[in-house]
Design a protein around this motif. Structure first.
Motif, mmCIF file in Angstrom:
data_model
loop_
_atom_site.group_PDB
_atom_site.id
_atom_site.type_symbol
_atom_site.label_atom_id
_atom_site.label_comp_id
_atom_site.label_asym_id
_atom_site.label_seq_id
_atom_site.Cartn_x
_atom_site.Cartn_y
_atom_site.Cartn_z
ATOM 1 N N THR A 96 56.738 -33.148 22.022
ATOM 2 C CA THR A 96 55.574 -34.028 21.913
ATOM 3 C C THR A 96 55.559 -35.035 23.063
ATOM 4 O OG1 THR A 96 55.539 -33.748 19.527
ATOM 5 C CG2 THR A 96 54.335 -35.631 20.378
ATOM 6 N N ASP A 111 49.628 -29.694 19.590
ATOM 7 C CA ASP A 111 50.940 -30.150 19.131
ATOM 8 C C ASP A 111 51.176 -29.741 17.685
ATOM 9 O OD1 ASP A 111 53.400 -31.280 19.215
ATOM 10 O OD2 ASP A 111 52.716 -33.358 19.093
ATOM 11 N N ASP A 112 52.025 -28.765 17.481
ATOM 12 C CA ASP A 112 52.397 -28.343 16.128
ATOM 13 C C ASP A 112 51.235 -27.915 15.255
ATOM 14 O OD1 ASP A 112 55.093 -28.766 16.378
ATOM 15 O OD2 ASP A 112 55.018 -30.838 15.680
#
Ligand code: ATP
Ligand code: MG
Length: 368
Positions: A37, A317-318
């Motif tokens: 991140t 992100d994820d």
């Protein structure tokens, strides 16, 4: 546009790191807390001179260091350009083509990004403040004019709140000053309001089509701007809206003084989302809220291309492994060869798609 190369110096858990990227998909794989991140955040910060995770820039500097630096090499359809951002404890310095920019509003917009992270569900579910921030960040990176209007408005708002407080506690008696001030304030508010109205209506046109596609035409999405200053049909230009707003402010002067802060203006705007005429924020299921957030993000990608003439960079992100197959397919087919994408994940299981075959894979471990 493409981010060809990124160099981080003393940025979060990265001491010194240079990466060359693929122009299509880049996958960042690593265990928890390794710096995935952080890397996406550095690209976001390079673009917007602000992190999506914190408003305190000092947190971005590596523990124990004096400054942090992010350097990027961009390539556009018509050439390449280096940009950089140095973060010190005293402030930020932004450079375009090695030239220091005197104002951040001149810097923002050279790199366009769309970030999609699990917390984006809050654009639909969360507080109006999150939605205002969404407008400011997204519209701001497409329009330097908007950023100037916004910073002007924020400066005047602060000043107005100061006057109102002084009048409330009786330290200031004369209201004429406020009356004169309201005139200037109204113009700034009208500028911000009209820009936002235009942005949301453009976003709506694209999001509606995307949402229909994702839901196989079962759901129709309406994204609507809910300005604090109501827009009448007659308020199509700045001077008309300014006059109407100024009138309202002067009528409400007692109330504003009693409260000691500004009650009216774009600092209290909101956006609403309806699916088949139902307010998704209040009544929507988790899945409907998720799809709404996805439609808006995908619409942003297209809108930036329409306005700027280049596709933005997409940061995921994820999120990929959290989307079901249908939503994943929609997202990935939007990207297909036109949008440079950065994906973080703890394992590649769960992202099995054609376009992943040509991806460049980076193993992220302890800031390396
Ligand atoms: P996850 O899979 O859990 O999301 P991640 O790889 O995305 O993990 P990051 O958020 O990128 O993890 O990195 C977090 C790590 O960065 C933390 O362990 C933290 O110690 C470190 N970190 C955060 N800020 C700084 C800083 N200013 N200086 C040094 N290290 C930092
Ligand atoms: Mg992470």
């Amino acid at each position: 546009m493409i981010l060809q190369k990124l160099t981080l110096t003393n940025y979060r858990n990265y001491d010194e790191c240079t990466l060359q990227f693929n122009s299509n998909v880049n996958i960042l794989i690593g265990e928890n807390a390794q710096g995935k991140t952080n890397l996406l955040e550095s690209i976001y910060t390079l673009a917007l001179a602000k992190s999506h995770r914190t408003s305190n820039d000092k947190e971005l500097i590596q523990f124990g260091e004096e400054y942090g630096k992010i350097e990027g090499e961009l390539s556009y359809r018509h050439g390449t350009m280096p940009i950089s951002l140095i973060i010190t404890k005293k402030g930020k310095k932004a450079r375009v083509n090695h030239l220091e920019q005197s104002r951040l509003t001149q810097y923002i917009g050279h790199l366009n990004v769309v970030l999609f992270a699990p917390e984006d569900l809050n654009i639909v579910k969360g507080s109006p403040q999150i939605r205002r921030r969404f407008i400011d960040m997204e519209l701001g990176q497409m329009s330097a004019v908007y950023l100037n209007h916004l910073s002007n408005y924020q400066r005047l708002l602060k000043q107005k709140n100061h006057y109102l407080k002084q009048l409330q506690i009786g330290r200031m008696k004369d209201r004429t000053m406020l009356e004169v001030f309201n005139e200037q304030f109204s113009e700034a508010a009208a500028n911000v309001t009209l820009k936002r109205a235009h942005f949301i209506s453009e976003l709506q046109k694209i999001a509606e089509v995307i949402h229909q596609g994702i839901t196989s035409e079962k759901e129709s999405l309406q994204v609507q701007y809910e300005p604090n200053i109501k827009l009448a049909e007659t308020h199509q230009n700045v001077s008309e809206l300014k006059n109407a707003f100024c009138e309202l402010l002067n009528e409400s002067m007692d109330k504003e003084i009693e409260r000691g802060s500004a009650r009216f203006g774009p600092h209290r705007d909101d956006i609403s989302f309806h699916v088949n005429d139902m307010n998704v924020q209040i009544y929507g299921s988790q899945g409907q809220q998720r799809t709404t957030a996805l439609s808006i993000k995908l619409a942003e990608i297209e809108l930036i291309n329409q306005v700027v003439g280049e596709y933005p960079i997409l940061l995921l992100d994820d999120v990929l492994s959290e989307l079901d197959d249908k939503r994943q397919t929609h997202l990935l087919s939007t990207i297909q060869e036109k949008v440079q994408t950065f994906v973080t994940t703890t394992s590649v299981d769960g992202i099995e798609h054609e376009i992943m075959k040509d991806a460049k894979v980076f193993n992220v471990s302890k800031g390396n």
